[in-house]
Design a protein around this motif. Sequence first.
Motif, PDB file in Angstrom:
ATOM      1  N   ALA A  84      23.565  34.402  35.824  1.00  0.00           N
ATOM      2  CA  ALA A  84      23.578  35.873  35.845  1.00  0.00           C
ATOM      3  C   ALA A  84      23.498  36.442  37.261  1.00  0.00           C
ATOM      4  O   ALA A  84      24.323  37.273  37.647  1.00  0.00           O
ATOM      5  CB  ALA A  84      22.435  36.411  34.985  1.00  0.00           C
ATOM      6  N   VAL A  85      22.512  36.007  38.042  1.00  0.00           N
ATOM      7  CA  VAL A  85      22.400  36.510  39.412  1.00  0.00           C
ATOM      8  C   VAL A  85      23.646  36.139  40.205  1.00  0.00           C
ATOM      9  O   VAL A  85      24.237  36.977  40.913  1.00  0.00           O
ATOM     10  CB  VAL A  85      21.135  35.965  40.096  1.00  0.00           C
ATOM     11  CG1 VAL A  85      21.167  36.252  41.593  1.00  0.00           C
ATOM     12  CG2 VAL A  85      19.883  36.582  39.470  1.00  0.00           C
ATOM     13  N   TYR A  86      24.062  34.916  40.085  1.00  0.00           N
ATOM     14  CA  TYR A  86      25.244  34.423  40.805  1.00  0.00           C
ATOM     15  C   TYR A  86      26.476  35.262  40.493  1.00  0.00           C
ATOM     16  O   TYR A  86      27.117  35.846  41.387  1.00  0.00           O
ATOM     17  CB  TYR A  86      25.456  32.961  40.403  1.00  0.00           C
ATOM     18  CG  TYR A  86      26.740  32.306  40.829  1.00  0.00           C
ATOM     19  CD1 TYR A  86      27.261  32.460  42.102  1.00  0.00           C
ATOM     20  CD2 TYR A  86      27.424  31.477  39.933  1.00  0.00           C
ATOM     21  CE1 TYR A  86      28.431  31.811  42.486  1.00  0.00           C
ATOM     22  CE2 TYR A  86      28.583  30.829  40.300  1.00  0.00           C
ATOM     23  CZ  TYR A  86      29.091  30.996  41.570  1.00  0.00           C
ATOM     24  OH  TYR A  86      30.233  30.351  41.948  1.00  0.00           O
ATOM     25  N   GLU A  87      26.827  35.358  39.205  1.00  0.00           N
ATOM     26  CA  GLU A  87      28.069  36.036  38.847  1.00  0.00           C
ATOM     27  C   GLU A  87      27.989  37.545  39.040  1.00  0.00           C
ATOM     28  O   GLU A  87      28.982  38.179  39.421  1.00  0.00           O
ATOM     29  CB  GLU A  87      28.437  35.700  37.398  1.00  0.00           C
ATOM     30  CG  GLU A  87      28.810  34.241  37.217  1.00  0.00           C
ATOM     31  CD  GLU A  87      29.286  33.894  35.825  1.00  0.00           C
ATOM     32  OE1 GLU A  87      29.868  32.811  35.653  1.00  0.00           O
ATOM     33  OE2 GLU A  87      29.063  34.712  34.897  1.00  0.00           O
ATOM     34  N   GLU A  88      26.834  38.140  38.787  1.00  0.00           N
ATOM     35  CA  GLU A  88      26.738  39.590  38.962  1.00  0.00           C
ATOM     36  C   GLU A  88      26.751  39.991  40.439  1.00  0.00           C
ATOM     37  O   GLU A  88      27.360  40.998  40.812  1.00  0.00           O
ATOM     38  CB  GLU A  88      25.481  40.123  38.269  1.00  0.00           C
ATOM     39  CG  GLU A  88      25.516  39.994  36.754  1.00  0.00           C
ATOM     40  CD  GLU A  88      26.799  40.538  36.152  1.00  0.00           C
ATOM     41  OE1 GLU A  88      27.215  41.655  36.515  1.00  0.00           O
ATOM     42  OE2 GLU A  88      27.407  39.832  35.325  1.00  0.00           O
ATOM     43  N   VAL A  89      26.094  39.226  41.290  1.00  0.00           N
ATOM     44  CA  VAL A  89      26.141  39.523  42.720  1.00  0.00           C
ATOM     45  C   VAL A  89      27.565  39.372  43.240  1.00  0.00           C
ATOM     46  O   VAL A  89      28.065  40.194  44.016  1.00  0.00           O
ATOM     47  CB  VAL A  89      25.164  38.620  43.501  1.00  0.00           C
ATOM     48  CG1 VAL A  89      25.430  38.699  45.003  1.00  0.00           C
ATOM     49  CG2 VAL A  89      23.724  39.030  43.215  1.00  0.00           C
TER      50      VAL A  89
END
Length: 248
Positions: free
Chosen positions: A131-136
């Motif tokens: 989540a953090v990876y793809e959203e950032v």
Amino acid sequence: MRRRRGTRQPAGTGRPVAEAAIVGGIAAAHVVDHRLVPVRFHLGTHLASAAAAVAAARAAGASLDELGLGPARLRAALRRGVLGSLVIGAIVGAGALVPRTRPLFTDARVLDVSPGQVAYTSLVEIPFGTAVYEEVVFRGVILGLAMRRFSPPGAIAVSSALFGLWHILPALADREHHPATRTAHPAAVVAGAVAATTLAGVLFGVERVRTGSVLAPVLTHATTNAVAYAVAAGVARRARDGIVLEVA
């Protein structure tokens, strides 16, 4: 003059070549990650890739607010993200109780995972490594750079289409693990995955633009994937033990 949130920067702002190189670098890193990097290292490589994308965007002149990483909108984003997470969590959880949708949660990879592994994957790997990876990367860097060139709806469309294409390799890798897709043609599996994740990208993009922060889509994305994973593990365990869940 301060630029109003959600509006496009004046034409010519930014460096098109640098921005295109950033997107190309993100794509190249994704291919290398899926083809060459063992899964056990993905949490670290994903966070490093997200940090590198942010650093590159900042070097190209993007501000933290443009990337959805500024602190000013965190409170509103937190409220919206929590609300979205509660709704999504309820929908996904209910899906496991309905016989017609329960097969969607079948995955051979979670058949024998321990409760500790379920907790670690749901609370660490998925929130941070996915989540953090793809959203950032998508709702932060790519959407932020796209809003220099397009209106917010256009930028959401561009970033969401790229997000859908991003899932071609994962769809091919996951195909063999699901009874619903194992016998399907790879092209059909890829088309379905791209369409579904493009739509998800639109929903996450709207959250990001409306709140001005990637925090809201991070929370919603993390909840969607984590609850789906935990439910899949529960469904697999109950099927293995001969326990049947039914909804009247």
